[in-house]
Scaffold this motif. Structure first.
Motif, short mmCIF file in Angstrom:
data_model
loop_
_atom_site.label_atom_id
_atom_site.label_comp_id
_atom_site.label_asym_id
_atom_site.label_seq_id
_atom_site.Cartn_x
_atom_site.Cartn_y
_atom_site.Cartn_z
N LYS A 201 0.84 -1.21 0.00
CA LYS A 201 0.00 0.00 0.00
C LYS A 201 0.87 1.26 0.00
CE LYS A 201 -3.84 -2.13 2.53
NZ LYS A 201 -4.54 -2.17 3.84
N LYS A 202 1.94 1.23 0.78
CA LYS A 202 2.85 2.37 0.85
C LYS A 202 3.52 2.60 -0.49
CE LYS A 202 5.49 5.59 2.62
NZ LYS A 202 4.93 6.94 2.91
N VAL A 203 4.03 1.53 -1.09
CA VAL A 203 4.69 1.65 -2.40
C VAL A 203 3.71 2.18 -3.45
CG1 VAL A 203 5.68 0.33 -4.31
CG2 VAL A 203 6.44 -0.11 -1.98
N SER A 204 2.48 1.66 -3.44
CA SER A 204 1.48 2.09 -4.42
C SER A 204 1.16 3.56 -4.26
CB SER A 204 0.21 1.25 -4.27
OG SER A 204 0.48 -0.12 -4.46
N SER A 205 1.07 4.02 -3.01
CA SER A 205 0.79 5.43 -2.75
C SER A 205 1.94 6.32 -3.20
CB SER A 205 0.51 5.63 -1.26
OG SER A 205 0.21 6.97 -0.98
N VAL A 206 3.17 5.88 -2.93
CA VAL A 206 4.35 6.64 -3.36
C VAL A 206 4.43 6.69 -4.88
CG1 VAL A 206 6.88 6.65 -3.40
CG2 VAL A 206 5.68 6.20 -1.26
N PHE A 207 4.16 5.55 -5.51
CA PHE A 207 4.19 5.51 -6.98
C PHE A 207 3.14 6.45 -7.56
CE2 PHE A 207 2.83 3.91 -11.09
CZ PHE A 207 4.05 3.78 -11.74
N TYR A 208 1.96 6.47 -6.97
CA TYR A 208 0.88 7.35 -7.41
C TYR A 208 1.33 8.81 -7.42
CZ TYR A 208 -3.69 9.75 -7.20
OH TYR A 208 -4.75 10.58 -7.43
N ASP A 209 2.01 9.23 -6.35
CA ASP A 209 2.47 10.62 -6.26
C ASP A 209 3.48 10.95 -7.35
OD1 ASP A 209 0.88 11.24 -4.07
OD2 ASP A 209 2.40 10.56 -2.63
N TYR A 210 4.41 10.05 -7.60
CA TYR A 210 5.39 10.28 -8.66
C TYR A 210 4.74 10.20 -10.04
CZ TYR A 210 9.48 10.34 -5.62
OH TYR A 210 10.43 10.69 -4.68
N PHE A 211 3.75 9.34 -10.18
CA PHE A 211 3.02 9.23 -11.44
C PHE A 211 2.36 10.56 -11.79
CE2 PHE A 211 -0.58 8.16 -14.14
CZ PHE A 211 -0.05 7.23 -15.03
N LYS A 212 1.69 11.16 -10.82
CA LYS A 212 1.06 12.47 -11.03
C LYS A 212 2.10 13.52 -11.41
CE LYS A 212 -1.20 13.35 -7.27
NZ LYS A 212 -2.10 14.12 -6.38
N LEU A 213 3.26 13.45 -10.78
CA LEU A 213 4.32 14.41 -11.05
C LEU A 213 4.86 14.27 -12.47
CD1 LEU A 213 6.25 16.58 -9.79
CD2 LEU A 213 7.77 14.68 -9.20
N SER A 214 5.01 13.03 -12.91
CA SER A 214 5.63 12.78 -14.20
C SER A 214 4.65 12.93 -15.37
CB SER A 214 6.21 11.36 -14.22
OG SER A 214 7.01 11.14 -15.35
N LEU A 215 3.37 12.70 -15.11
CA LEU A 215 2.36 12.75 -16.17
C LEU A 215 1.91 14.20 -16.38
CD1 LEU A 215 0.68 11.13 -18.18
CD2 LEU A 215 -1.03 10.83 -16.39
N ASP A 216 2.75 14.98 -17.04
CA ASP A 216 2.44 16.39 -17.25
C ASP A 216 1.69 16.62 -18.56
OD1 ASP A 216 4.61 15.61 -18.74
OD2 ASP A 216 5.69 17.52 -18.54
N LYS A 217 1.66 15.60 -19.45
CA LYS A 217 0.97 15.72 -20.73
C LYS A 217 0.11 14.48 -20.96
CE LYS A 217 4.66 18.45 -22.88
NZ LYS A 217 5.66 18.50 -23.97
N PRO A 218 -1.18 14.64 -21.30
CA PRO A 218 -2.07 13.49 -21.49
C PRO A 218 -1.57 12.51 -22.55
CG PRO A 218 -3.33 15.52 -21.38
CD PRO A 218 -1.88 15.92 -21.45
N GLU A 219 -0.90 13.02 -23.60
CA GLU A 219 -0.49 12.13 -24.68
C GLU A 219 0.51 11.07 -24.25
OE1 GLU A 219 1.50 16.22 -25.58
OE2 GLU A 219 -0.39 15.46 -24.77
N LYS A 220 1.12 11.29 -23.08
CA LYS A 220 2.06 10.28 -22.57
C LYS A 220 1.36 8.96 -22.23
CE LYS A 220 5.63 13.28 -20.53
NZ LYS A 220 6.35 13.63 -19.27
N LEU A 221 0.04 9.02 -22.10
CA LEU A 221 -0.71 7.82 -21.73
C LEU A 221 -0.90 6.85 -22.90
CD1 LEU A 221 -3.51 9.42 -19.51
CD2 LEU A 221 -1.61 8.00 -18.74
N SER A 222 -0.67 7.31 -24.12
CA SER A 222 -0.93 6.47 -25.29
C SER A 222 -0.17 5.15 -25.23
CB SER A 222 -0.55 7.22 -26.57
OG SER A 222 -1.39 8.33 -26.76
N SER A 223 1.09 5.22 -24.82
CA SER A 223 1.89 4.00 -24.74
C SER A 223 1.35 3.04 -23.70
CB SER A 223 3.35 4.36 -24.43
OG SER A 223 4.15 3.20 -24.38
N LEU A 224 0.90 3.58 -22.56
CA LEU A 224 0.37 2.72 -21.50
C LEU A 224 -0.94 2.06 -21.93
CD1 LEU A 224 1.01 4.87 -18.30
CD2 LEU A 224 2.55 3.32 -19.51
N LEU A 225 -1.64 2.67 -22.87
CA LEU A 225 -2.87 2.09 -23.41
C LEU A 225 -2.59 1.02 -24.45
CD1 LEU A 225 -4.90 5.40 -23.80
CD2 LEU A 225 -5.40 3.56 -22.18
N GLY A 226 -1.29 0.81 -24.75
CA GLY A 226 -0.91 -0.22 -25.71
C GLY A 226 -0.57 0.30 -27.08
#
Length: 308
Positions: A201-226
């Motif tokens: 749970k702690k790791v997931s919460s920490v990852f979430y915070d860094y994910f928000k920080l790194s995801l500054d542009k929506p188009e970055k999600l395209s790769s994660l969508l496959g």
């Protein structure tokens, strides 16, 4: 063989066999049957034969359904692209294409990723080590280095707690974990399980915070969508369940620019979080390697299509 391991093998077998059967249907549609069969190498043919035998012995109904599913998929994709001419059918299991399972060569290359899943379920799209995720998908080395440090701190705290619970001397990580003690998350019970779950749970919460920080542009999600490449189509068969494998719906999903998304609740009591994107949910899940004693984790991405 354990049931879970056997099921994993059968899932891989049915995926490979379905790719072949879809390619075979296209070869028939475009009068390329002889050329297609002739281009298959001997080792690959033997592999397919072994896969077919394993599925036949395990679930004869599934084997019958795969042929029907392949025809439905090929027809749906043919209607979607409406190609004037196809000159070659390529299975990428032989050519090692990164994302596509199948390539139809014509006036352009039609790259296809084939997926079979139960209706309303999540479809795996990407998986990467936690210590390379931000650098690999977001090209963000700075965030990756910061996250890795915090991940190591979480792991150190977790491993210390596990050793303290058993009143063992702690050295580093799990290097001196007794050989008779389990290293598998699924085998943990009682307080050990609680310690592990709090760690995740702690790791997931920490990852979430860094994910928000790194995801500054929506188009970055395209790769994660496959969609690491703009020219790949996802050809998806949703079935009713593993008892019957009746086709519920066939969907062709193509690359589109992500211009808006919404981050849903942070992972307080779970190991995953989700993003809402138009008609999809993107789930990001933190998972251990095969053993919790490994100092890194996996990040799995999966997509659920809404409205099906």
């Amino acid at each position: 063989m354990r049931n879970s391991k056997k099921e994993a093998y059968l899932n891989a077998y049915k995926g490979s066999l379905l790719e072949y059967l879809v390619a075979l249907e296209f070869a028939k549609k475009f009068d390329l049957f002889k050329e297609f069969i002739g281009n298959l190498n001997h080792e690959y043919k033997l592999q397919l034969q072994s896969y077919e035998l394993a599925i036949r012995n395990s679930d004869r109904n599934l084997l019958n359904q795969l042929g029907l599913i392949a025809r439905r998929l090929s027809t749906s994709y043919f209607d979607f692209i409406k190609p004037e001419k196809i000159t070659e059918i390529m299975l990428t299991s032989q050519t090692h294409e990164s994302e596509a399972d199948l390539i139809l060569v014509g006036e352009r290359d039609y790259k296809v990723s084939i997926k079979l899943c139960k209706v309303k379920s999540y479809i795996n799209t990407k998986s990467a080590g936690a210590k390379s995720f931000f650098e690999k998908y977001f090209n963000d080395e700075k965030t990756q280095k910061s996250f890795n440090k915090d991940l190591d701190l979480c792991f150190d705290h977790f491993s210390r707690q596990m050793f303290e619970f058993h009143d063992l001397d702690y050295e580093s990580g799990f290097v001196n974990w007794p050989s008779g003690f389990t290293e598998l998350p699924g085998e943990l019970k009682g307080q050990e399980k609680n310690i592990y779950q709090e760690y995740m749970k702690k790791v997931s919460s920490v990852f979430y915070d860094y994910f928000k920080l790194s995801l500054d542009k929506p188009e970055k999600l395209s790769s994660l969508l496959g969609f690491s490449s703009k020219d790949i189509d996802h050809l998806i068969c949703f079935h009713s369940g593993t008892d019957e494998y009746q086709v519920s719906e066939v969907l062709v999903d193509s690359f589109s620019v992500v211009d808006d998304f919404k981050l849903l609740e942070r992972p307080v009591d779970k190991f995953s979080f989700e993003l809402s994107l138009d008609n999809k949910l993107l789930q990001i899940r933190c998972k251990p390697m095969n053993k919790f004693s490994a100092p890194s984790l996996k990040i799995n991405c999966s997509v659920k299509y809404l409205g099906l």
